[in-house]
Design a protein around this motif. Structure first.
Motif, PDB file in Angstrom:
ATOM      1  N   ASN A   1       4.074   4.803 -11.802  1.00  0.00           N
ATOM      2  CA  ASN A   1       2.954   5.256 -10.979  1.00  0.00           C
ATOM      3  C   ASN A   1       3.380   6.431 -10.100  1.00  0.00           C
ATOM      4  OD1 ASN A   1       4.160   4.106  -8.591  1.00  0.00           O
ATOM      5  ND2 ASN A   1       3.473   2.095  -9.315  1.00  0.00           N
ATOM      6  N   VAL A   2       2.435   6.935  -9.315  1.00  0.00           N
ATOM      7  CA  VAL A   2       2.692   8.145  -8.509  1.00  0.00           C
ATOM      8  C   VAL A   2       3.894   7.952  -7.578  1.00  0.00           C
ATOM      9  CG1 VAL A   2       1.046   7.532  -6.674  1.00  0.00           C
ATOM     10  CG2 VAL A   2       1.549   9.926  -7.105  1.00  0.00           C
TER      11      VAL A   2
ATOM     12  N   PHE B   1       6.855  -3.677 -21.209  1.00  0.00           N
ATOM     13  CA  PHE B   1       6.128  -2.742 -20.341  1.00  0.00           C
ATOM     14  C   PHE B   1       4.962  -2.089 -21.087  1.00  0.00           C
ATOM     15  CE2 PHE B   1      10.144  -3.370 -18.277  1.00  0.00           C
ATOM     16  CZ  PHE B   1       9.793  -3.455 -16.934  1.00  0.00           C
TER      17      PHE B   1
ATOM     18  N   PHE C   1       6.290   0.869 -10.977  1.00  0.00           N
ATOM     19  CA  PHE C   1       5.674   0.648 -12.290  1.00  0.00           C
ATOM     20  C   PHE C   1       4.465  -0.263 -12.126  1.00  0.00           C
ATOM     21  CE2 PHE C   1       9.762   2.159 -13.357  1.00  0.00           C
ATOM     22  CZ  PHE C   1       9.626   2.785 -14.592  1.00  0.00           C
TER      23      PHE C   1
ATOM     24  N   HIS D   1       0.868  -1.188   0.000  1.00  0.00           N
ATOM     25  CA  HIS D   1       0.000   0.000   0.000  1.00  0.00           C
ATOM     26  C   HIS D   1       0.902   1.234   0.000  1.00  0.00           C
ATOM     27  CE1 HIS D   1      -3.468   2.398   0.513  1.00  0.00           C
ATOM     28  NE2 HIS D   1      -3.892   2.025   1.706  1.00  0.00           N
TER      29      HIS D   1
ATOM     30  N   LYS E   1      -4.790   1.177 -15.485  1.00  0.00           N
ATOM     31  CA  LYS E   1      -4.181   0.297 -16.475  1.00  0.00           C
ATOM     32  C   LYS E   1      -3.732   1.057 -17.731  1.00  0.00           C
ATOM     33  CE  LYS E   1      -4.323  -3.383 -13.989  1.00  0.00           C
ATOM     34  NZ  LYS E   1      -3.115  -3.756 -13.254  1.00  0.00           N
TER      35      LYS E   1
ATOM     36  N   ALA F   1      13.307  -7.978 -14.433  1.00  0.00           N
ATOM     37  CA  ALA F   1      11.883  -7.660 -14.274  1.00  0.00           C
ATOM     38  C   ALA F   1      11.041  -8.386 -15.325  1.00  0.00           C
ATOM     39  CB  ALA F   1      11.663  -6.143 -14.368  1.00  0.00           C
TER      40      ALA F   1
HETATM   41  N1  ACO Z   1       7.628  -5.011 -13.140  1.00  0.00           N
HETATM   42  C1  ACO Z   1       7.642  -6.068 -13.995  1.00  0.00           C
HETATM   43  N2  ACO Z   1       6.545  -6.761 -14.339  1.00  0.00           N
HETATM   44  C2  ACO Z   1       5.379  -6.398 -13.796  1.00  0.00           C
HETATM   45  C3  ACO Z   1       5.292  -5.303 -12.915  1.00  0.00           C
HETATM   46  C4  ACO Z   1       6.472  -4.593 -12.604  1.00  0.00           C
HETATM   47  N3  ACO Z   1       6.430  -3.551 -11.777  1.00  0.00           N
HETATM   48  N4  ACO Z   1       4.006  -5.141 -12.530  1.00  0.00           N
HETATM   49  C5  ACO Z   1       3.305  -6.110 -13.143  1.00  0.00           C
HETATM   50  N5  ACO Z   1       4.141  -6.861 -13.911  1.00  0.00           N
HETATM   51  C6  ACO Z   1       3.745  -7.971 -14.787  1.00  0.00           C
HETATM   52  C7  ACO Z   1       3.439  -9.221 -13.963  1.00  0.00           C
HETATM   53  O1  ACO Z   1       4.574 -10.026 -13.836  1.00  0.00           O
HETATM   54  C8  ACO Z   1       2.354  -9.853 -14.785  1.00  0.00           C
HETATM   55  O2  ACO Z   1       2.974 -10.518 -15.858  1.00  0.00           O
HETATM   56  P1  ACO Z   1       2.279 -11.865 -16.492  1.00  0.00           P
HETATM   57  O3  ACO Z   1       0.973 -11.411 -17.046  1.00  0.00           O
HETATM   58  O4  ACO Z   1       3.256 -12.293 -17.540  1.00  0.00           O
HETATM   59  O5  ACO Z   1       2.132 -12.842 -15.353  1.00  0.00           O
HETATM   60  C9  ACO Z   1       1.566  -8.678 -15.367  1.00  0.00           C
HETATM   61  O6  ACO Z   1       2.512  -7.583 -15.409  1.00  0.00           O
HETATM   62  C10 ACO Z   1       0.359  -8.267 -14.540  1.00  0.00           C
HETATM   63  O7  ACO Z   1       0.777  -8.127 -13.187  1.00  0.00           O
HETATM   64  P2  ACO Z   1      -0.198  -8.292 -11.932  1.00  0.00           P
HETATM   65  O8  ACO Z   1       0.621  -8.505 -10.715  1.00  0.00           O
HETATM   66  O9  ACO Z   1      -1.245  -9.307 -12.259  1.00  0.00           O
HETATM   67  O10 ACO Z   1      -0.897  -6.892 -11.910  1.00  0.00           O
HETATM   68  P3  ACO Z   1      -1.658  -6.306 -10.664  1.00  0.00           P
HETATM   69  O11 ACO Z   1      -2.615  -5.322 -11.207  1.00  0.00           O
HETATM   70  O12 ACO Z   1      -2.190  -7.375  -9.794  1.00  0.00           O
HETATM   71  O13 ACO Z   1      -0.485  -5.591  -9.838  1.00  0.00           O
HETATM   72  C11 ACO Z   1       0.932  -3.975  -8.914  1.00  0.00           C
HETATM   73  C12 ACO Z   1      -0.331  -4.240  -9.739  1.00  0.00           C
HETATM   74  C13 ACO Z   1       0.869  -4.758  -7.586  1.00  0.00           C
HETATM   75  C14 ACO Z   1       0.999  -2.485  -8.577  1.00  0.00           C
HETATM   76  C15 ACO Z   1       2.164  -4.411  -9.741  1.00  0.00           C
HETATM   77  O14 ACO Z   1       2.180  -3.713 -10.979  1.00  0.00           O
HETATM   78  C16 ACO Z   1       3.479  -4.222  -8.991  1.00  0.00           C
HETATM   79  O15 ACO Z   1       3.884  -5.098  -8.229  1.00  0.00           O
HETATM   80  N6  ACO Z   1       4.154  -3.029  -9.184  1.00  0.00           N
HETATM   81  C17 ACO Z   1       5.362  -2.734  -8.467  1.00  0.00           C
HETATM   82  C18 ACO Z   1       5.036  -2.235  -7.057  1.00  0.00           C
HETATM   83  C19 ACO Z   1       4.469  -0.807  -7.033  1.00  0.00           C
HETATM   84  O16 ACO Z   1       4.998   0.079  -7.664  1.00  0.00           O
HETATM   85  N7  ACO Z   1       3.389  -0.624  -6.251  1.00  0.00           N
HETATM   86  C20 ACO Z   1       2.799   0.709  -6.092  1.00  0.00           C
HETATM   87  C21 ACO Z   1       1.426   0.797  -6.670  1.00  0.00           C
HETATM   88  S1  ACO Z   1       0.883   2.486  -6.600  1.00  0.00           S
HETATM   89  C22 ACO Z   1       0.201   2.713  -5.067  1.00  0.00           C
HETATM   90  O17 ACO Z   1      -0.093   1.805  -4.356  1.00  0.00           O
HETATM   91  C23 ACO Z   1      -0.016   4.145  -4.599  1.00  0.00           C
END
Ligand code: ACO
Length: 426
Positions: A363-364, A355, A305, A266, A311, A293
């Motif tokens: 993201n923010v 990507f 990211f 979060h 999305k 990654a």
């Molecule tokens: N780097 C590399 N690959 C990624 C990333 C990333 N940051 N984020 C998602 N992916 C890939 C996943 O591996 C997955 O690949 P696949 O389809 O081949 O299995 C696909 O993209 C979809 O990922 P999910 O985890 O299903 O997407 P979800 O919407 O559940 O997750 C999340 C979103 C948790 C924010 C994710 O993008 C992530 O872990 N990002 C990095 C952490 C981050 O920056 N969090 C802050 C969010 S902003 C906030 O909370 C204010």
């Protein structure tokens, strides 16, 4: 309510269960499932992925379109034309203030920005290297001890003054938490300064010296507060609502929200961005980390990211990026090695097919982490800044709940444990 009804047919039931559908003003309508308990069922929705837990008029998000509205106003317009305290007024009251209302609100917040000596003394009892979120959480819970007797949450006037106290004292507490970690004297709030300016002075100012805060940095800080002010029914806000639904002291409910925000899934993500940049260490290593990654067998992800809801792009990130450039220019940090890694990483990721295809945009947290690092805020304090900005959102949701008809929150469960059995005789 709409004229439309949903009909749930269940094997073994003679007739379909008729469920009312409620209209949203924008976004998905909702199906009211409350009556299905009469038929002996609960709904099952772990993580509340498809459950509207409440009706709300405060914030609307359309993740596919990259839309974030507060009381109908787009976040980028608020970031460009409003300031944090005006946005607070909007979130709490539903409308933008006129000049008199804004002045009165600003004065009320400033008049309540000093922290009770008992809470200041409590902060001093913590280990200097304790995590700032642990101290902030305890300090806000301690405000419940200061403001409990005589507080009647059914009275609008009492709720109003509680909002002024919370918004007034969050930056003071955040600065105290920082000063304590540095072993420095607390700086008292200064009512001649703007909200973000005052926070920066209480954080970086020295006792006995006149305030000297850069207006570019104060504006950047104010934007960080605006961009974190609310995000509808996220985990911490839902926690505040659930906690508050028992009728508890509002500061205690907000402390529960702070505890929830602390987690890396979060509010802790902005801290993770900086840790990742430090781990990458040099521009020469970026390709290696980008490859990691993208590797399905490697759990590494590029922090900052992607987003669960947005999305296409994170509308807050667009504004943050602009502020980030302004801050780096003001501080002459365009050539800082860590920030160079961030800029290069952003460029590579935005141009990389993996990507682009997976719609993973900065993201923010990606930009806010860079800005705060440039301003000189230590990484462990990032989530404290997030909490400071978010306090108004938590409060607005708590206030919306307690000023309407509400029930104590009490989810049900799918029980899969042992059925009743007798205690073995010895
Ligand atoms: N780097 C590399 N690959 C990624 C990333 C990333 N940051 N984020 C998602 N992916 C890939 C996943 O591996 C997955 O690949 P696949 O389809 O081949 O299995 C696909 O993209 C979809 O990922 P999910 O985890 O299903 O997407 P979800 O919407 O559940 O997750 C999340 C979103 C948790 C924010 C994710 O993008 C992530 O872990 N990002 C990095 C952490 C981050 O920056 N969090 C802050 C969010 S902003 C906030 O909370 C204010």
């Amino acid at each position: 309510m709409t004229d439309k009804k949903a009909h749930l047919t269940v094997d073994g039931l003679d007739a379909a269960i008729e469920l009312p559908i409620y209209n949203s003003s924008t976004g998905p309508d909702v199906i009211d499932v409350t009556s299905i308990t009469k038929n002996g069922f609960f709904t099952f929705d772990p993580g509340f992925m498809s459950t509207a837990s409440c009706e709300s008029k405060i914030t609307f998000i359309d993740g596919d379109k990259g839309i974030l509205l507060h009381r109908g106003y787009p976040i980028d317009q608020l970031a460009d034309h409003s300031d944090y305290l005006e946005t607070c007024y909007l979130l709490l009251n539903g409308e933008l203030p006129n000049d008199t209302q804004k002045q009165e609100f600003t004065n009320a917040v400033k008049n309540h920005s000093a922290v009770d000596p008992s809470v200041a003394a409590l902060i001093k009892t913590f280990k200097r290297d304790a995590h700032p979120m642990a101290i902030l959480c305890s300090a806000v819970a301690a405000l419940a001890a200061v403001y409990n007797e005589g507080l009647d949450i059914t009275k609008e006037e009492d709720r109003k003054i509680t909002a002024h106290r919370l918004i007034g004292q969050m930056p003071t507490l955040a600065a105290m938490v920082y000063k304590h970690s540095q072993g420095e004297e607390f700086i008292a709030p200064d009512s001649t300064l703007g909200y973000a300016e005052n926070y920066l002075n209480m954080t970086f100012g020295k006792a006995g010296q006149a305030p000297k805060v850069s207006q570019v940095l104060a504006k950047a800080m104010d934007r960080i507060f605006i961009l974190h002010a609310d995000h509808e029914q996220n985990a911490s806000t839902s926690t505040v609502r659930l906690s508050g639904s028992s009728g508890t002291n509002p500061f205690a409910a907000i402390a529960a929200g702070i505890a929830t925000l602390w987690g890396p899934a979060h509010g802790g993500a902005n801290e993770a961005v900086l840790k990742m940049l430090e781990e990458i260490g040099s521009v020469d290593n970026i390709d290696k980390f980008v490859a990691k990654a993208k590797d399905k067998n490697d759990p590494f992800r590029l922090m900052g990211f992607g987003h669960r809801v947005y999305k296409n792009f994170d509308p807050r990130a667009k504004v943050m990026k602009q502020t980030c450039d302004e801050v780096l220019a003001e501080l002459g940090l365009e050539n800082d090695p860590l920030l160079a890694i961030a800029k290069r990483l952003e460029k590579i990721a935005l141009e990389d097919e993996y990507f682009i295809q997976k719609k993973l945009y900065p993201n923010v947290d990606f930009y806010s982490g860079i800005i705060m690092k440039a301003i000189g805020i230590p990484t462990e304090m990032f989530t404290v800044i997030f909490a400071t900005g978010r306090a108004v959102g938590w409060y607005a949701h708590w206030d919306e709940m307690v000023s309407s008809a509400y029930k104590i929150g009490r989810p049900r469960q799918l029980y899969t444990g042992s059925v009743q059995r007798d205690y073995p005789s010895k």
